[in-house]
Design a protein around this motif. Structure first.
Motif, PDB file in Angstrom:
ATOM      1  N   SER A 109      78.857  57.833 -49.112  1.00  0.00           N
ATOM      2  CA  SER A 109      77.576  57.197 -49.349  1.00  0.00           C
ATOM      3  C   SER A 109      77.726  55.723 -49.514  1.00  0.00           C
ATOM      4  O   SER A 109      77.025  54.926 -49.187  1.00  0.00           O
ATOM      5  CB  SER A 109      76.766  57.689 -50.352  1.00  0.00           C
ATOM      6  OG  SER A 109      77.188  57.627 -51.668  1.00  0.00           O
ATOM      7  N   SER A 136      76.088  53.896 -46.256  1.00  0.00           N
ATOM      8  CA  SER A 136      74.546  53.653 -46.611  1.00  0.00           C
ATOM      9  C   SER A 136      74.034  52.310 -45.921  1.00  0.00           C
ATOM     10  O   SER A 136      73.211  52.357 -45.144  1.00  0.00           O
ATOM     11  CB  SER A 136      74.295  53.680 -48.141  1.00  0.00           C
ATOM     12  OG  SER A 136      74.406  54.970 -48.849  1.00  0.00           O
ATOM     13  N   SER A 148      73.238  60.215 -47.295  1.00  0.00           N
ATOM     14  CA  SER A 148      73.099  58.564 -47.018  1.00  0.00           C
ATOM     15  C   SER A 148      72.071  58.422 -46.217  1.00  0.00           C
ATOM     16  O   SER A 148      71.241  57.526 -46.394  1.00  0.00           O
ATOM     17  CB  SER A 148      74.446  57.972 -46.722  1.00  0.00           C
ATOM     18  OG  SER A 148      75.509  58.304 -47.592  1.00  0.00           O
TER      19      SER A 148
END
Length: 458
Positions: A320, A324, A374
């Motif tokens: 993540s 992200s 994410s």
């Protein structure tokens, strides 16, 4: 009369110069009057804002590092203190309980009571004190004291995240704000990842010094982890100084969080917004409680070593961190938030089913979980702004965080009880049931489609 006015103007210029010199730590011999200050000292310059950004990112490092200390030391905590899994999961529940209420008031405290600088320092102190009390409880084998420490830690943790976002808006609004939010999220996940992979090693080294494992070793290890919270507190102090200095040089006022909370707005929430709340709770309770219990799961089912179990358990955070910002960019460019949320929830359900019913390498399922986690964060949270008037955004986001923390507290306790009585297979089936928020995503799509507004796909 003219001479008097000129003298007064000159006196005012001298006063401004003296104030500027005192702020920059200069004297008359350091720099000629009117000469531009160095880029690293100029609050308007990118280089200075990069320095501020470094402290801004590390502001939450200690909080995220220590949040998952119990998960990184799951085996040690349960064995050294003689706990059941249900009792162990209380450590997560006690973190969430204060935030059922504080999500509504964190922004208000920053805006109206403390101000962002003092508020950030106070919340950082709560995090530090909470972690120290948590470690002391382990050292003295007093579980109630550990629970009290997690409660205090929770008071500071979530509110500190609000303060961090407020600083980001104050310094980068209209410039690099999206990138800054992505970097802050990446640093937060870095803290969680480092915790997952280093705390077991720290415990082993402390055990070597003490001679044998036990609650004293556990307490000492958690006290060492508290150093990261002290580091974040130092960042809060430096950031407060830099922000105060910039305010005086640029003659600007502090900006608030922008959160306007009116509980009475809840009665006006639409069906689409309530479905978003259901998706949020159903999804997150299937991710964080699982990570809290994951280490022993990978050891028992897949015969992993403790180090391997910690590594695979942390892959969600590892993925993540870089994913992200990239996935957020993709969602922004393509729109269709409901579609991406549907993909994320379906992928998470598939990951849990793989973990529950197959013996495939768990790196596959956990990597899929990391990407879907994410993706959901990037696509779900912005949807609130599509269905809520701007004056109700603060209330909507506060309520969303509040019920998320309520769900995490309740499900953490339930997950521990299920594991104690039924085992990991039933627990995984339980998590699959939680991800039945997939149904809510489908309903959300039809509610939005039938209204003919397509608000959720900008």
């Amino acid at each position: 009369m003219v001479n008097f006015a000129q003298a007064k103007h000159k006196q005012a210029n001298m006063a401004d110069l003296e104030e500027r010199q005192s702020l920059l730590g200069e004297n008359d011999g350091d720099r000629e009057p009117g000469k531009p200050m160095p880029a690293i000292c100029d609050p308007n310059h990118l280089l200075h804002r990069v320095v501020v950004l470094v402290f801004m990112c590390f502001l939450g490092f200690g909080s995220y590092f220590c949040y998952d200390n119990p998960a990184a030391l799951q085996t040690q905590v349960i064995q050294d203190l003689g706990l059941t899994t249900a009792s162990f999961m209380q450590l997560y529940a006690w973190y969430s309980w204060p935030n059922v209420v504080l999500c509504f008031f964190g922004g208000f405290l920053l805006d109206r009571v403390f101000g962002v600088r003092l508020g950030t320092i106070i919340f950082s102190l709560f995090v530090c004190v909470g972690q120290v009390i948590f470690a002391t409880g382990a050292w003295t084998n007093q579980f109630w004291l550990m629970e009290a420490g997690r409660f205090i830690f929770g008071i500071g943790g979530e509110s500190l995240a609000v303060a961090q976002n407020t600083y980001a808006v104050n310094w980068f609004k209209g410039k690099e704000l999206n990138l800054v939010f992505g970097l802050q999220l990446s640093m937060a996940r870095l803290g969680s990842t480092v915790n997952m992979n280093i705390m077991g090693w720290v415990y082993s080294k402390v055990a070597d010094d003490f001679g044998s494992p036990g609650h004293t070793v556990l307490g000492a290890s958690l006290m060492i982890a508290a150093v990261t919270c002290v580091f974040s507190l130092i960042c809060a102090l430096i950031l407060g100084f830099l922000d105060k200095r910039a305010e005086r040089i640029l003659h600007k006022e502090q900006e608030g969080t922008g959160e306007v909370i009116k509980i009475t707005d809840v009665k006006d929430f639409s069906a689409a917004l309530w479905l978003i709340f259901i998706i949020c709770v159903g999804y997150y309770v299937a991710v964080f409680p699982f990570i809290g219990l994951g280490q022993v799961f990978f050891i028992e089912k897949f015969s992993f070593s403790p180090a391997e179990a910690r590594a695979v358990n942390s892959i969600v955070y590892i993925i993540s961190a870089p994913a992200s910002p990239v996935l957020g960019f993709i969602v922004d460019k393509t729109g269709r938030n409901v579609f991406w949320v549907l993909i994320a929830v379906a992928a998470t359900l598939a990951a849990h089913m793989m973990l529950a019913f197959t013996f495939w390498n768990p790196w596959i399922a956990m990597s899929l979980l990391g990407v879907s986690y994410s993706l959901l964060a990037c696509a779900l949270w912005p949807m609130v702004a599509f269905v809520v008037p701007e004056h109700q955004l603060g209330t909507a986001y506060g309520f969303m965080q509040s019920i998320q923390n309520l769900g995490l507290a309740v499900i953490s306790i339930a997950a521990g009880a299920i594991l104690d009585s039924k085992g990991y297979l039933v627990l995984e089936v339980f998590f699959c049931a939680c991800v039945s928020a997939l149904i809510a995503v489908v309903l959300l799509y039809f509610v939005d489609y039938l209204k003919g507004k397509r608000r959720l796909e900008p």
